[in-house]
Design a protein around this motif. Structure first.
Motif, PDB file in Angstrom:
ATOM      1  N   GLY A 202      23.276  18.834  46.772  1.00  0.00           N
ATOM      2  CA  GLY A 202      23.415  17.540  47.146  1.00  0.00           C
ATOM      3  C   GLY A 202      22.907  16.593  46.529  1.00  0.00           C
ATOM      4  O   GLY A 202      22.824  15.298  46.657  1.00  0.00           O
ATOM      5  N   ILE A 203      22.256  17.046  44.992  1.00  0.00           N
ATOM      6  CA  ILE A 203      21.586  16.062  44.265  1.00  0.00           C
ATOM      7  C   ILE A 203      22.591  15.246  43.401  1.00  0.00           C
ATOM      8  O   ILE A 203      23.057  16.093  42.646  1.00  0.00           O
ATOM      9  N   ILE A 204      22.519  14.096  43.498  1.00  0.00           N
ATOM     10  CA  ILE A 204      23.676  13.506  42.523  1.00  0.00           C
ATOM     11  C   ILE A 204      22.741  12.839  41.300  1.00  0.00           C
ATOM     12  O   ILE A 204      23.621  12.984  40.056  1.00  0.00           O
ATOM     13  N   PHE A 205      21.714  12.201  41.366  1.00  0.00           N
ATOM     14  CA  PHE A 205      21.047  11.786  40.193  1.00  0.00           C
ATOM     15  C   PHE A 205      19.488  11.860  40.332  1.00  0.00           C
ATOM     16  O   PHE A 205      18.983  11.613  41.607  1.00  0.00           O
ATOM     17  N   GLY A 206      18.724  12.250  39.536  1.00  0.00           N
ATOM     18  CA  GLY A 206      17.227  12.389  39.382  1.00  0.00           C
ATOM     19  C   GLY A 206      16.790  12.744  38.035  1.00  0.00           C
ATOM     20  O   GLY A 206      17.449  12.432  37.067  1.00  0.00           O
ATOM     21  N   ILE A 207      15.374  13.231  38.031  1.00  0.00           N
ATOM     22  CA  ILE A 207      14.830  13.877  36.729  1.00  0.00           C
ATOM     23  C   ILE A 207      14.609  14.965  36.878  1.00  0.00           C
ATOM     24  O   ILE A 207      13.819  15.497  38.064  1.00  0.00           O
TER      25      ILE A 207
END
Length: 515
Positions: free
Chosen positions: A270-275
């Motif tokens: 479910g992670i769409i955008f991050g670091i």
């Protein structure tokens, strides 16, 4: 004791750069994601610098603090001589900040530098469509935060004369500018091999966020009332559906905290955008998220700072998995639970921990903002350490991907847009979407859904992720009294002041109403 430390590196671009800052030492490492580019032209290399500017967003201070400490889910109590920090945390919670507040000024600098760096990349003739698409998304993200927090946004063309004052977009103008950037990004970006690189889905998720808040940003009066246009809500739904079509998924039942674990980049869908963080390259400092609340004697050792509010904790269904509990490997080894920590705390070997003075380490719901003991206040562990972490190698094991946008948020945005009058071509109901997020967590299914329940559900799902202030403002609840802030604050507090030194240095900036 963990004092407030400014972690953001500042680059000297020009004396007139956004009229926000003076020159300072450039001392940065270039971070991005597990996908490393092989680049030889200046513009693509500069894009790495724009990504690097995101790193400060994961600190416990600045943007995160402005979005969380001012709300009903976080406070930073002073504990004797610990966490006083000249009242910086208390002023945020009590809505008594002014235009000289250190974190308001530092956040302004940090975000505007991000916009300027992205603009440099976009303006370069060497930048490819892909590079410009990524930079456009990043510029939109930074400007979104500026618009949300400050209500106006300075903008300087990198090719303009150095002594020219940046022009200033109104909140409405900046919103249109953000949407244009994101639509360009959506058109020019595809799927990404890593959540650490801007993608079509990340542009669509942020577009849904912007359209959901458009009524706030286009309002003629600060703080509401807000009128949500059906066309805007329909746009939220369109972009939310596009993200869903890209294949993102909610975490299955019993796996909510997997999305924030040390191996979330590998396991979460479910992670769409991050670091992206690794054991050797962890720019996002996700260890801040557990250390800022954990006690000194817990494993790994914490800074014994921030707490949630008892009323927020008590609003959860006791059966809701998101409230927290034991986590495989972590609890067995370190004695640490996830979610809300209340009551007796334990260390390795399930040994009952003690305070520094020898009393049992029992976290209590009662807490005083001005003076608390070291055990008062319910702590929150959303991201949590690798089981092998201890005081000496804690930073080396901060491998959790830090999340800016995730699928559960997109699903709840869609539900809210339907609730506010939007039409879904797929025929989903707001209630079905919310229960689809809620019931796998063990919470009782809702029979009906209204705006109050919708706001509550966003709190249950997204607490401590940096969205609470944004949500409360949109639902016109930001100024309501909460624990340690007994009186309703003025609506002008729904946006922060422009830092005094920025207003003094750029005549195009006008101080926000109420400051």
């Amino acid at each position: 004791m963990k004092k407030l430390i400014k972690r953001t590196s500042v680059v000297c671009l020009a004396t007139s750069l956004l009229a926000i800052m003076s020159c300072a030492k450039l001392d940065e490492k270039v971070y991005g994601s597990k996908v490393i580019r092989d680049v030889s032209n200046g513009s693509a290399s500069d894009l790495k610098g724009v990504y690097t500017q995101l790193n400060g967003q994961s600190d416990q201070a600045n943007t995160y603090a402005l979005q969380e400490h001012s709300t009903d889910e976080m406070m930073g109590p002073t504990r004797g001589t610990d966490w006083g920090d000249f009242g910086t945390w208390r002023k945020l919670h009590t809505h008594t900040w002014d235009a000289f507040h250190n974190q308001i000024s530092d956040t302004w600098d940090q975000l505007n530098i991000g916009v300027y760096r992205a603009t440099q990349v976009i303006s370069s003739t060497q930048s490819s469509a892909q590079t410009k698409g990524e930079a456009s998304f990043l510029r939109a993200y930074f400007m979104f935060q500026i618009v949300d927090l400050y209500g106006q946004a300075p903008f300087k063309d990198p090719n303009a004369p150095l002594d020219e004052n940046p022009k200033v977009f109104s909140r409405s103008e900046a919103t249109d500018f953000i949407i244009k950037d994101l639509r360009f990004a959506e058109t020019n970006l595809g799927a990404s091999a890593s959540a650490g690189i801007a993608s079509k889905a990340s542009a669509e998720a942020l577009l849904a966020k912007v359209y959901l808040n458009k009524a706030v940003y286009k309002a003629t009066t600060v703080g509401g009332p807000f009128t949500f246009a059906k066309t805007d809500m329909d746009s939220v739904i369109v972009f939310a559906n596009r993200v869903a079509d890209a294949g993102y998924q909610l975490e299955p039942a019993g796996k909510y905290f997997q999305e924030f674990a040390w191996d979330n980049s590998d396991k979460s869908k479910g992670i769409i955008f991050g670091i992206i963080n690794t054991s050797t390259n962890a720019p996002a400092n996700t260890h801040n998220r557990w250390r800022m609340g954990m006690h000194y004697n817990q494993s790994p050792s914490g800074w014994n700072g921030f707490t949630t509010l008892a009323d927020f904790y008590n609003s959860f269904d006791p059966k809701d998995e998101r409230r927290g509990g034991s986590y495989p490997e972590l609890t067995d080894r370190n004695g640490l639970n996830t979610g809300f920590l209340v009551g007796q705390q334990y260390g390795p070997g399930h040994v009952a921990l003690k305070q520094r003075g020898g009393s049992p380490l029992i976290f209590t719901p009662d807490v005083n903002l001005n003076y608390s003991t070291e055990a008062q206040g319910i702590r929150v562990i959303k991201y949590f350490p690798h089981p092998a972490a201890d005081g000496s190698v804690n930073d080396d094991f901060a491998t959790n991907t830090y999340i800016f946008l995730r699928f559960a948020d997109v699903r709840l945005m869609k539900a809210e847009a339907i609730l506010r009058g939007g039409s879904d071509p797929n025929g989903e109901s707001a209630l079905a979407i919310v229960n689809g997020v809620r019931t796998p967590r063990g919470a009782t299914a809702l029979a009906t859904l209204d705006l109050k329940a919708m706001l509550a559900e966003r709190g249950f799902e997204l607490y401590y992720e940096g969205w609470r202030r944004n949500d409360l403002v949109r639902f016109e609840k930001f100024n309501d009294p909460v624990d340690q802030r007994p009186n309703k604050s003025d609506k002008t507090r729904t946006i922060y002041p422009i830092p005094a030194r920025a207003v003094d240095s750029n005549p195009n900036l006008k101080q926000n109403t109420g400051y």
